[in-house]
Design an enzyme around this catalytic site. Sequence first.
Site, mmCIF file in Angstrom:
data_model
loop_
_atom_site.group_PDB
_atom_site.id
_atom_site.type_symbol
_atom_site.label_atom_id
_atom_site.label_comp_id
_atom_site.label_asym_id
_atom_site.label_seq_id
_atom_site.Cartn_x
_atom_site.Cartn_y
_atom_site.Cartn_z
ATOM 1 N N SER A 110 2.605 3.239 -1.008
ATOM 2 C CA SER A 110 2.442 2.518 0.246
ATOM 3 C C SER A 110 1.940 3.486 1.324
ATOM 4 O O SER A 110 0.923 4.141 1.125
ATOM 5 C CB SER A 110 3.758 1.839 0.644
ATOM 6 O OG SER A 110 3.541 0.835 1.614
ATOM 7 N N LYS B 162 -1.011 6.577 0.911
ATOM 8 C CA LYS B 162 -2.057 7.111 1.783
ATOM 9 C C LYS B 162 -1.858 8.616 1.973
ATOM 10 O O LYS B 162 -2.804 9.405 1.940
ATOM 11 C CB LYS B 162 -2.019 6.436 3.154
ATOM 12 C CG LYS B 162 -2.260 4.934 3.203
ATOM 13 C CD LYS B 162 -2.127 4.454 4.638
ATOM 14 C CE LYS B 162 -2.308 2.970 4.827
ATOM 15 N NZ LYS B 162 -1.295 2.150 4.135
ATOM 16 N N TRP C 62 -1.766 -7.761 1.877
ATOM 17 C CA TRP C 62 -1.904 -6.737 2.919
ATOM 18 C C TRP C 62 -2.515 -5.446 2.388
ATOM 19 O O TRP C 62 -3.184 -4.715 3.100
ATOM 20 C CB TRP C 62 -0.527 -6.478 3.518
ATOM 21 C CG TRP C 62 -0.477 -5.425 4.585
ATOM 22 C CD1 TRP C 62 0.080 -4.181 4.475
ATOM 23 C CD2 TRP C 62 -0.965 -5.527 5.921
ATOM 24 N NE1 TRP C 62 -0.033 -3.499 5.675
ATOM 25 C CE2 TRP C 62 -0.671 -4.310 6.576
ATOM 26 C CE3 TRP C 62 -1.619 -6.535 6.630
ATOM 27 C CZ2 TRP C 62 -1.015 -4.074 7.903
ATOM 28 C CZ3 TRP C 62 -1.959 -6.294 7.950
ATOM 29 C CH2 TRP C 62 -1.667 -5.087 8.574
ATOM 30 N N HIS D 235 6.543 -4.445 -4.792
ATOM 31 C CA HIS D 235 5.844 -3.353 -4.129
ATOM 32 C C HIS D 235 6.501 -2.018 -4.478
ATOM 33 O O HIS D 235 7.716 -1.861 -4.368
ATOM 34 C CB HIS D 235 5.880 -3.580 -2.617
ATOM 35 C CG HIS D 235 5.093 -2.590 -1.816
ATOM 36 N ND1 HIS D 235 3.870 -2.103 -2.199
ATOM 37 C CD2 HIS D 235 5.381 -1.974 -0.622
ATOM 38 C CE1 HIS D 235 3.420 -1.250 -1.297
ATOM 39 N NE2 HIS D 235 4.326 -1.155 -0.334
#
Length: 409
Positions: free
Chosen positions: A233, A237, A327, A363
């Site tokens: 998540s 990044k 998203w 997730h």
Amino acid sequence: MHMRIKKTLIFVSVLVAAAGCTSKEIPLVYDSENPSSFFSIPDWNPSGLDSPITKLPDPLVTSEGKSVKTMKQWQERRSEIASQLQFYELGIKPKVDPSQVKARMDGDTLKVDVFVGEETISLSSLIIYPKTGEGPFPLMIGASFITLPPAVFEGKEIAMMNFSERQVTNYGQFGPRDDRGSYAFDRLYPDLTENGAYIEWAWGFSRLIDGLQQLGPEKTRIDTKHIGVTGCSYAGKMALMCGAFDQRVALVISQEPGGGGAAAWRVSHTLEGVEDLEHTDYHWFKESFRDTFSGENVNNIPYDRHSLCAMVFPRALLLLGNPDYVWLADESGYVSANAALTVWDRFGVGDRMGWSIIDGHGHCQLPESQYPEVEAFIDKFLLGIEDAETRVRKAPMYKDVDLSRWIDY
């Protein structure tokens, strides 16, 4: 003597690669964080491109329109991409001289002090060693922490540690946060308060590797030629950013990184309900980036997120996605991955870059169906098991995506 010979062979391999070489001679990892030219950041046009580009810019063509054909040219192109990312989007990752770093081991904890002027920042991380073997061990570093399940490391002699981003910024995804300008990093570099947090985290991550190199395997029991980084998540990044900006990292596994990770800003601009340039956390990026490139101005960015992914080349990169969470903009990430792959393919090492986008799970909850590709990348690029199958290209839900809309190279 063995360690000295090994280092010499790697150095020779780098020289051969720089002159133009076969795929077998392209190095997997480098001894240094970045070439010196990396830190030369010209004054790019503040508004970006003079003429918008609606497709993803070719990562193998320089700003002057020259095609990249050799490894030496790639290193120059990589430095150009890095300078643009810092100028427009991230802020500066300052260079640190080895004399500014002092490292020590406190039991199994690595401790690193970094000195800038009269200011000091202290970083520490516990190294968890495998229960068998003597080392030096490959090392997997968690950006924030490792979310990959323990099962993918089971039976493998790999050490693990986490990079605590709060030690650099006291800013994380959860809990109390400091504001931009009041981070620990800002004490060291008060002129860089416009920086986004991601480049500052990449800076701190690199200082841990400085410490490992300074102490050497005799003190750390870590093989610094086989370092990986992973995160999920917002930390996905972070892992991508840390690996892209430090060539001492052999393997990057970026798990569900979403917008601002692998997902291309241009592509995300055309999708609904995703993390795009206007809708993300601007603690992470320069606020001027949003002001300059919002809306259709996204097409004036001289690069895109596929360029960030390509900065990992010639090292190894695995991107993991989860389309159940809109998203995350995984369609955009899929397009970006295909564009970035052209760099690895140009030099004949396409097995070092792959992606797996699988639905049907929570997730950051890696499903068992993705274990094999993750284990293959770990086996090949951390453990040196050459026959591990890493040509992974899984994204069945995007088989009808028109890549030609975005990629014409």
